[in-house]
Motif scaffolding. Structure first.
Motif, mmCIF file in Angstrom:
data_model
loop_
_atom_site.group_PDB
_atom_site.id
_atom_site.type_symbol
_atom_site.label_atom_id
_atom_site.label_comp_id
_atom_site.label_asym_id
_atom_site.label_seq_id
_atom_site.Cartn_x
_atom_site.Cartn_y
_atom_site.Cartn_z
ATOM 1 N N ALA A 36 6.462 44.252 32.106
ATOM 2 C CA ALA A 36 7.632 43.320 32.074
ATOM 3 C C ALA A 36 8.873 44.098 32.645
ATOM 4 O O ALA A 36 8.937 45.292 32.627
ATOM 5 C CB ALA A 36 8.041 42.892 30.619
ATOM 6 N N LEU A 37 9.713 43.101 33.258
ATOM 7 C CA LEU A 37 11.065 43.669 33.981
ATOM 8 C C LEU A 37 12.186 42.716 34.026
ATOM 9 O O LEU A 37 11.789 41.470 34.037
ATOM 10 C CB LEU A 37 10.547 44.077 35.400
ATOM 11 C CG LEU A 37 11.983 44.428 36.514
ATOM 12 C CD1 LEU A 37 12.397 45.799 35.682
ATOM 13 C CD2 LEU A 37 11.599 44.391 37.788
ATOM 14 N N HIS A 38 13.152 43.201 33.624
ATOM 15 C CA HIS A 38 14.537 42.368 33.545
ATOM 16 C C HIS A 38 15.312 42.806 34.483
ATOM 17 O O HIS A 38 15.478 43.942 35.024
ATOM 18 C CB HIS A 38 15.240 42.744 31.959
ATOM 19 C CG HIS A 38 14.637 42.104 30.880
ATOM 20 N ND1 HIS A 38 13.641 41.100 31.106
ATOM 21 C CD2 HIS A 38 14.934 42.298 29.711
ATOM 22 C CE1 HIS A 38 13.223 40.680 29.814
ATOM 23 N NE2 HIS A 38 13.959 40.926 28.839
ATOM 24 N N GLY A 39 16.183 41.894 35.007
ATOM 25 C CA GLY A 39 17.303 42.168 35.869
ATOM 26 C C GLY A 39 17.975 40.903 36.378
ATOM 27 O O GLY A 39 17.604 39.807 36.187
ATOM 28 N N VAL A 40 19.238 41.170 36.843
ATOM 29 C CA VAL A 40 20.174 40.144 37.249
ATOM 30 C C VAL A 40 19.581 39.935 39.012
ATOM 31 O O VAL A 40 18.942 40.964 39.286
ATOM 32 C CB VAL A 40 21.358 40.443 37.385
ATOM 33 C CG1 VAL A 40 22.033 40.333 35.967
ATOM 34 C CG2 VAL A 40 21.859 41.911 38.117
ATOM 35 N N PRO A 41 19.826 39.007 39.701
ATOM 36 C CA PRO A 41 19.432 38.834 40.999
ATOM 37 C C PRO A 41 19.673 40.122 41.892
ATOM 38 O O PRO A 41 18.728 40.422 42.544
ATOM 39 C CB PRO A 41 19.786 37.525 41.539
ATOM 40 C CG PRO A 41 20.006 36.825 40.210
ATOM 41 C CD PRO A 41 20.493 37.473 39.114
#
Length: 573
Positions: free
Chosen positions: A306-311
Motif C-alpha cells: 500500500a502507498l499513501h500520497g497527495v497527487p
C-alpha cells in the motif's frame, strides 16, 4: 481481516435531497490511542510493525509498544501528565512516532507543529496552546530548529533543563531534542528514554485513567487567511477515523504501508499510522521528508502493498527518471488525498504502479479527517470523478448560502456531522461557533452528491471565481487542461478584473522537453469548453508553490499574478 461495513439505507440520497448517512454496522471504538496500540501489540507481538529506513530502525509490535512505555514513563518523570500540551516539531523520525503514542498513553495533548514553520509561527503555536514541553529535531534541510528556538527562548543557552523558565514562552518547562545539541536547557531524547527505562524496571508503566473523549491532539490548520487555528481532536475522533479508513482500504496485518506523507499532518498520523495500528499492518517510512526515489526504493525493497500520497507526490514518482527500474508489483491499495486528483494521474497510478485498488479520500483536519472514501471495488470512473461515498457513523448534507439542503446534483457547501467532528478550535470559541452549527461542521468546500451517494468536490468557496456573473469552478477547467499531452500539472485560479470582477489565470508546468505558448493552450480550449471558462492569463512555471504536505498554495499564485499584472490597486476591491 476487517471488511468494509455494509451500506445503510441512506448512503444514497433519499427524496432527491443531498443528504447521506453512513453505515452503523460496525460499532464505534471507545479505545484510547494507547489502548489501541497495546491491543495490537498483544495480538501480533512478533510481526513487523515499524521501519524507518533513513534511521535504520526496525521494530516488531512488541518492541514498538515497549519503547512507547519507556518514553511515557520518562515524560511522566518530567511532570508531564494528563492535559499538558507537548509540542512535536520534527520531520518523519521514529522519535515523532514514539511521542505520538507516549503522550497519548499518559493523557498529554500532542501539538503538531509544521516542520516548515519559521520563528514567528513557532512562537505563535507554542504560545497559543501553552505547550509545557517541546520535542524537536535539531535540523531538517535548511531549517535549523534549535537555532530558531533559541531566538524565541534564549534562556535555553544559559538555564538548566531542570529549571527552565522562558520569558516569551512562560509555560514552556521542558525542551527535548532528538539529538544532543550540547545546550544546557535542552535534554537529549535518549536521556528521557533511559530515564523511562529505569522507572519501568522499578515501578512499572504509569497508571493513568483516560477517556476516549479526552482531547489528545491539536493540529494547526493553514493560516492563509489569518492566524492558524488549532483543531482539537479526541482519541475517539482519530482512533475511529483510522479504523474506518483501514476498512475501506481492506488493510490487514498482512499489509505493509509506505508512508511518505508527513506525520505532523492527519494524512500521516491518522490515515497512515492509526490505520496501520488498528489492524496490525506494517508502517514503512522512506525518509524524513518526501523523496520520489526513496519512496519507490522503499516500495520495492520492503515489498509494500500500500502507498499513501497527495497527487503531486504520485506525479513526482511517475515522472522519476528511473521509474521503470523499480519493481512495484507488490502494490495493491493506498490513498490519494489532500487535494483534487487529476483524472489522468489516477489512471497512470492504477496502470503503471499496480495500484488497482487505490482509493480516493476526502476530508479536513477538523473532521479527523476523512468523511468520504472510495471503495477498492469501485469502478475506475468512480475513483477518478468522485471522492467515493460517506464513511460509517457520519452524516453529510450539501447546503445553499441560506443553509437549505440542495437537491441531488446541485452545488453547495459540504457540511459534516458525527463522531469525527473536532471538539473545537483551541481557546477560540468565536471561530468554533462560526464553523460548527448544531453539530454540523461547515467545511467551506463546494460539492455535489449524485443519486448513488458519490461525492464530487467542485472546489473551495473561497476559490470559486465569479466572472461577469458566472460562477466558475477552477477544478473543472483544470481537469480539462490535464488532457493536454504536454501538460504535467496545472492550477487555475481567479485574479481581480475591473470589467468582469474576476478573470481566470492558469499556471502550467509542462512535461520535460515540451514547449507550448499561451495561444496553444487557448486553442486547445476553444470549441471544447465555454468561452468564459478559457483562461485569460496563462503562465508557464517550473514548479508550483507547495506546502510541506504537497498542497498547492493558490493564494501565493494569486498574489504573484496580481503583482506581475500590476493589479495592486484592485486587490482590496
Amino acid at each position: 481481516m476487517q471488511t468494509l461495513p455494509g451500506a445503510s439505507a441512506l448512503t444514497a440520497p433519499a427524496r432527491g435531497v443531498s443528504y447521506v448517512r453512513g453505515s452503523t454496522d460496525v460499532p464505534l471504538s471507545e479505545a484510547t490511542i494507547g489502548q489501541l496500540l497495546r491491543e495490537t501489540a498483544q495480538r501480533f507481538p512478533d510481526r513487523h510493525a515499524v521501519v524507518f529506513r533513513e534511521q535504520g530502525v526496525r521494530w516488531t509490535w512488541k518492541e514498538f509498544d515497549e519503547r512507547v512505555d519507556q518514553l511515557a514513563a520518562g515524560l511522566s518523570s518530567l511532570d508531564i501528565g494528563r492535559g499538558d500540551r507537548v509540542g512535536i516539531w520534527s520531520p518523519n523520525r521514529f522519535e515523532w512516532l514514539l511521542t505520538q503514542f507516549a503522550t497519548a498513553r499518559i493523557g498529554a495533548v500532542l501539538v503538531n507543529i509544521n516542520p516548515a514553520y519559521r520563528v514567528s509561527e513557532l512562537e505563535y503555536a507554542l504560545h497559543k496552546v501553552g505547550c509545557k514541553a517541546l520535542v524537536t529535531a535539531e535540523q531538517f534541510k535548511t531549517s535549523k530548529y534549535i537555532s530558531m528556538l533559541l531566538e524565541v527562548a534564549p534562556e535555553l543557552a544559559s538555564q538548566q533543563a531542570a529549571a527552565l523558565r522562558c520569558a516569551r514562552l512562560p509555560e514552556l518547562r521542558t525542551v527535548i531534542s532528538v539529538s544532543d545539541p550540547g545546550i544546557r536547557g535542552v535534554m537529549p531524547f535518549s536521556a528521557v528514554m533511559q530515564k523511562g527505562e529505569a522507572i519501568l524496571l522499578d515501578e512499572g508503566p504509569p497508571a493513568v485513567v483516560l477517556s476516549a473523549h479526552d482531547p489528545i491532539n491539536v493540529q494547526f490548520t493553514s493560516g492563509t487567511t489569518g492566524s492558524p487555528k488549532g483543531a482539537t481532536l479526541t482519541h475517539r475522533n482519530i482512533v475511529n477515523n483510522g479504523r474506518f479508513v483501514a476498512m475501506a482500504m481492506k488493510l490487514s496485518e498482512a499489509d505493509s504501508l509506505c508512508i511518505p506523507v508527513p506525520l505532523y499532518h492527519c494524512f500521516g498520523m491518522v490515515l497512515g499510522v492509526l490505520a496501520c495500528v488498528s489492524v496490525g499492518a506494517q508502517m514503512v517510512f522512506p525518509g524524513e521528508g518526501f523523496d520520489a526515489g526513496a519512496t519507490l526504493a522503499s516500495i520495492m525493497e520492503e515489498r509494500c502493498t500500500a502507498l499513501h500520497g497527495v497527487p503531486t507526490m504520485f506525479i513526482a514518482e511517475l515522472e522519476h527518471p528511473e521509474f521503470a527500474a523499480f519493481d512495484l508489483s507488490s502494490l495493491r491499495t493506498g490513498i490519494m488525498a489532500g487535494s483534487p486528483c487529476p483524472i489522468e494521474t489516477m489512471k497512470q497510478v492504477v496502470a503503471r504502479m499496480h495500484l488497482q485498488e487505490v482509493t480516493i479520500a476526502y476530508g479536513m483536519t477538523e473532521t479527523s479527517p476523512v468523511s468520504f472514501q472510495s471503495a477498492t471495488t469501485d469502478p475506475l470512473d468512480r475513483r477518478t470523478a468522485t471522492v467515493g461515498r460517506i464513511q460509517p457513523h457520519l452524516e453529510v448534507k450539501i447546503v445553499d448560502p441560506l443553509g437549505n439542503t440542495v437537491s441531488v446534483g446541485a452545488t453547495g457547501e459540504l457540511c459534516t456531522k458525527g463522531y469525527s467532528v473536532m471538539l473545537g478550535y483551541w481557546e477560540d470559541e468565536r471561530k468554533t461557533r462560526e464553523s460548527i452549527v448544531d453539530g454540523w461542521m461547515h467545511t467551506g468546500d463546494l460539492a455535489t452528491l449524485d443519486a448513488d451517494g458519490y461525492c464530487n468536490i467542485v472546489g473551495r468557496l473561497k476559490d470559486m471565481v465569479i466572472r461577469g456573473g458566472e460562477n466558475l469552478y477552477p477544478r473543472e477547467i483544470e481537469e480539462y487542461l490535464f488532457r493536454h499531452p504536454k501538460i504535467q500539472n496545472v492550477q487555475v485560479f481567479g485574479v481581480p478584473d475591473e470589467k468582469n470582477g474576476e478573470e481566470l489565470c492558469a499556471w502550467i508546468v509542462l512535461r520535460q522537453g515540451e514547449y507550448a505558448t499561451e495561444e496553444d493552450i487557448r486553442d486547445f480550449c476553444r470549441g471544447q469548453i465555454a468561452h468564459y471558462k478559457i483562461p485569460r492569463y496563462v503562465r508557464f512555471v517550473d514548479e508550483m508553490p507547495l506546502t510541506v504536505t504537497g498542497k498547492v498554495q493558490k493564494f501565493v499564485m494569486r498574489e504573484e499574478m496580481i503583482r506581475l499584472l500590476n493589479l495592486g490597486e484592485q486587490k482590496s476591491a
